[in-house]
Design a protein around this motif. Structure first.
Motif, PDB file in Angstrom:
ATOM      1  N   LEU A 146      17.828 -13.826 -29.325  1.00  0.00           N
ATOM      2  CA  LEU A 146      17.724 -13.156 -28.023  1.00  0.00           C
ATOM      3  C   LEU A 146      18.870 -13.533 -27.092  1.00  0.00           C
ATOM      4  O   LEU A 146      19.111 -12.849 -26.098  1.00  0.00           O
ATOM      5  N   TYR A 147      19.579 -14.610 -27.418  1.00  0.00           N
ATOM      6  CA  TYR A 147      20.646 -15.103 -26.540  1.00  0.00           C
ATOM      7  C   TYR A 147      22.003 -15.073 -27.236  1.00  0.00           C
ATOM      8  O   TYR A 147      22.905 -15.826 -26.886  1.00  0.00           O
ATOM      9  N   SER A 148      22.157 -14.183 -28.207  1.00  0.00           N
ATOM     10  CA  SER A 148      23.398 -14.122 -28.965  1.00  0.00           C
ATOM     11  C   SER A 148      24.536 -13.581 -28.109  1.00  0.00           C
ATOM     12  O   SER A 148      24.323 -12.969 -27.056  1.00  0.00           O
ATOM     13  N   ILE A 149      25.745 -13.788 -28.597  1.00  0.00           N
ATOM     14  CA  ILE A 149      26.932 -13.330 -27.873  1.00  0.00           C
ATOM     15  C   ILE A 149      26.962 -11.815 -27.772  1.00  0.00           C
ATOM     16  O   ILE A 149      27.551 -11.251 -26.846  1.00  0.00           O
ATOM     17  N   SER A 150      26.298 -11.121 -28.701  1.00  0.00           N
ATOM     18  CA  SER A 150      26.266  -9.662 -28.634  1.00  0.00           C
ATOM     19  C   SER A 150      25.511  -9.180 -27.405  1.00  0.00           C
ATOM     20  O   SER A 150      25.792  -8.105 -26.867  1.00  0.00           O
ATOM     21  N   ASN A 151      24.540  -9.969 -26.931  1.00  0.00           N
ATOM     22  CA  ASN A 151      23.840  -9.603 -25.702  1.00  0.00           C
ATOM     23  C   ASN A 151      24.798  -9.605 -24.516  1.00  0.00           C
ATOM     24  O   ASN A 151      24.752  -8.726 -23.657  1.00  0.00           O
ATOM     25  N   GLU A 152      25.656 -10.619 -24.469  1.00  0.00           N
ATOM     26  CA  GLU A 152      26.642 -10.698 -23.388  1.00  0.00           C
ATOM     27  C   GLU A 152      27.571  -9.489 -23.424  1.00  0.00           C
ATOM     28  O   GLU A 152      27.936  -8.939 -22.376  1.00  0.00           O
ATOM     29  N   SER A 153      27.937  -9.053 -24.622  1.00  0.00           N
ATOM     30  CA  SER A 153      28.800  -7.881 -24.758  1.00  0.00           C
ATOM     31  C   SER A 153      28.104  -6.628 -24.230  1.00  0.00           C
ATOM     32  O   SER A 153      28.726  -5.800 -23.544  1.00  0.00           O
TER      33      SER A 153
END
Length: 452
Positions: A146-153
């Protein structure tokens, strides 16, 4: 038909990707057209399934200067199963006129400073857990994802890239947002958008008075070994035995996961709860809003409880459509989950929005849909909840006789979680509908109310 409102839930596994078309609700330069919305675009199944859904969606959208036009994009909340598909490459050929995000995503929102700091700690802790590549249970692996770098993207795409490409600014919405602030300048006709959640005062209603205490405790839990992202042997102090150090590390890890779970719940509870009024009909789309036992002033509360307390006059009426929250999870649709028929605050809310019919449910009765996939956990979807909702809506199916033996055998945890209740009516489900019909989506049509 041209006079019907369409809700289309794409089958993206355990995730939401929902298209809404409101007939003749847009007017610009004297031309009246349908109003087109995309609510969420995410999945735990990866980007390929989301790209496929968007490729199916785009032909439904009108052309505008060589691109397909979306009048409104809504992201209910920042979890991957709702936003993973917001890849700028997927939207290069789409013109977006408005983007709505939850006020909780506004890094400058004055009433979510504690919630934002809490989330930042969870993000740091979980990303450092991921770096360490420790063995985790499926449930904890899911939490880390749920907190992966893809979320930031995806967040950057929605807050910066797509707004810049389309010459717009995202609107951070909350239950105090006025119609003018929602910025839907082209919306016309008998249509109204009402935000029931999140409440403007995020820290007070969803974190409560103990929020600052939790933040300090989380800071301690996420400090040292966990926050470093290093392996145990690299950071062990000399004044502690290896056994005691492993116990300490395990306790710190456990505490960090516990607080991160609370942050994940907070993100769900600050979902956009959107009520669409259209020609005498009421449609409620709630993201992953959760409920708790009873609203308590000054403590952390569930989104449904806050909306019931703060927006009751708008919520305390039957709806004609419900997007079942959190993929059918037990804690995302208010109900008496003990199933003993005791009246609770949660069951009162359900009875208000989806009352049990006095007799047989008419074909024109309320409808519901759930974007789900059977998971290894009994809570998603909770079959008993779906059966309860089916008593209150008109678009139900009994799936068991419609599935082949091979399809049934292919369902994860069929014996434990599905076998007993697939022979009972359930609301339409994206996973089962694809198995039965072969279509990668579920269409729900809403007719205007009589006299409208």
């Amino acid at each position: 038909m041209a006079d019907k409102l369409l809700i289309r839930a794409y089958n993206v596994g355990c995730g939401d990707c929902i298209y809404v078309r409101i007939p003749k609700a847009r007017k610009k330069d004297g031309e009246v057209d349908d109003f087109h919305m995309l609510i969420d675009c995410g999945s735990k199944a990866g980007e390929a399934v989301l790209k496929a859904a968007l490729n199916l969606l785009k032909p439904e959208l009108p052309l505008a200067n060589g691109k397909r036009r979306l009048d409104l994009v809504v992201l209910s909340h920042e979890h991957e199963d709702h936003m993973k598909g917001f890849n700028p490459l997927f939207f290069e050929d789409v013109a977006i006129e408005n983007i709505w995000l939850s006020a909780a995503m506004n890094r400058k929102h004055p009433q979510s400073k504690i919630a934002r700091a809490f989330h930042n700690l969870a993000e740091t802790a979980m990303r450092n857990v991921a770096k360490r590549r420790v063995a985790l249970s499926p449930a904890l692996q899911e939490m880390v994802s749920l907190y992966s770098i893809s979320n930031e993207s995806a967040v950057k795409t929605l807050t910066e890239t797509l707004p810049e490409q389309n010459g717009i600014a995202p609107v951070y919405v909350h239950s105090d947002s006025k119609a003018a602030e929602l910025n839907l300048k082209t919306l016309v006709g008998d249509v109204a958008f009402t935000i029931l959640g999140p409440d403007y005062n995020i820290d007070y209603y969803y974190m409560g008075d103990e929020g600052a205490i939790d933040l300090r405790a989380f800071s301690e839990a996420a400090a040292g070994v966990l926050a470093s992202g290093r392996a145990p042997a690299d950071v062990q102090p000399g004044n502690i035995s290896s056994l005691d150090f492993r116990r300490l590390q395990s306790r710190m890890m456990s505490n960090a996961f516990a607080y991160t779970a609370k942050d994940s719940t907070l993100i769900n509870n600050t979902s956009i709860m959107l009520l669409i009024g259209w020609r005498g009909r009421r449609l409620l789309l709630v993201g992953d809003a959760e409920w708790e036992g009873t609203f308590v002033d000054g403590q952390h509360n569930g989104a449904w409880n806050v909306a019931w307390k703060r927006q009751r006059a708008k919520l305390d009426q039957p709806v004609d459509f419900l997007k079942i929250g959190h993929h059918g999870s037990t804690n995302a649709t208010p109900w008496n989950d003990k199933e003993d028929r005791t009246v609770t605050e949660a069951s009162t809310i359900l009875d208000a929005i989806l009352p049990l019919p006095a007799g047989n449910m008419p074909k024109s009765g309320p409808k519901a849909v759930v974007s789900t996939a059977r998971t290894p956990y009994d809570v998603i979807p909770r079959s008993t909840l779906l059966v309860e909702i089916a008593k209150r809506v008109s678009n139900t199916k009994i799936y068991a006789p419609l599935l082949s033996p091979a399809q049934i055998q292919g369902l994860p945890n069929y014996v434990g979680f599905e076998e007993a209740l697939l022979g009972e009516p359930q609301p339409q489900r994206t996973d089962m509908e694809t198995l039965v019909t072969g279509k990668p989506y579920v269409d729900i049509e809403i007719e205007p109310a009589a006299g409208h």
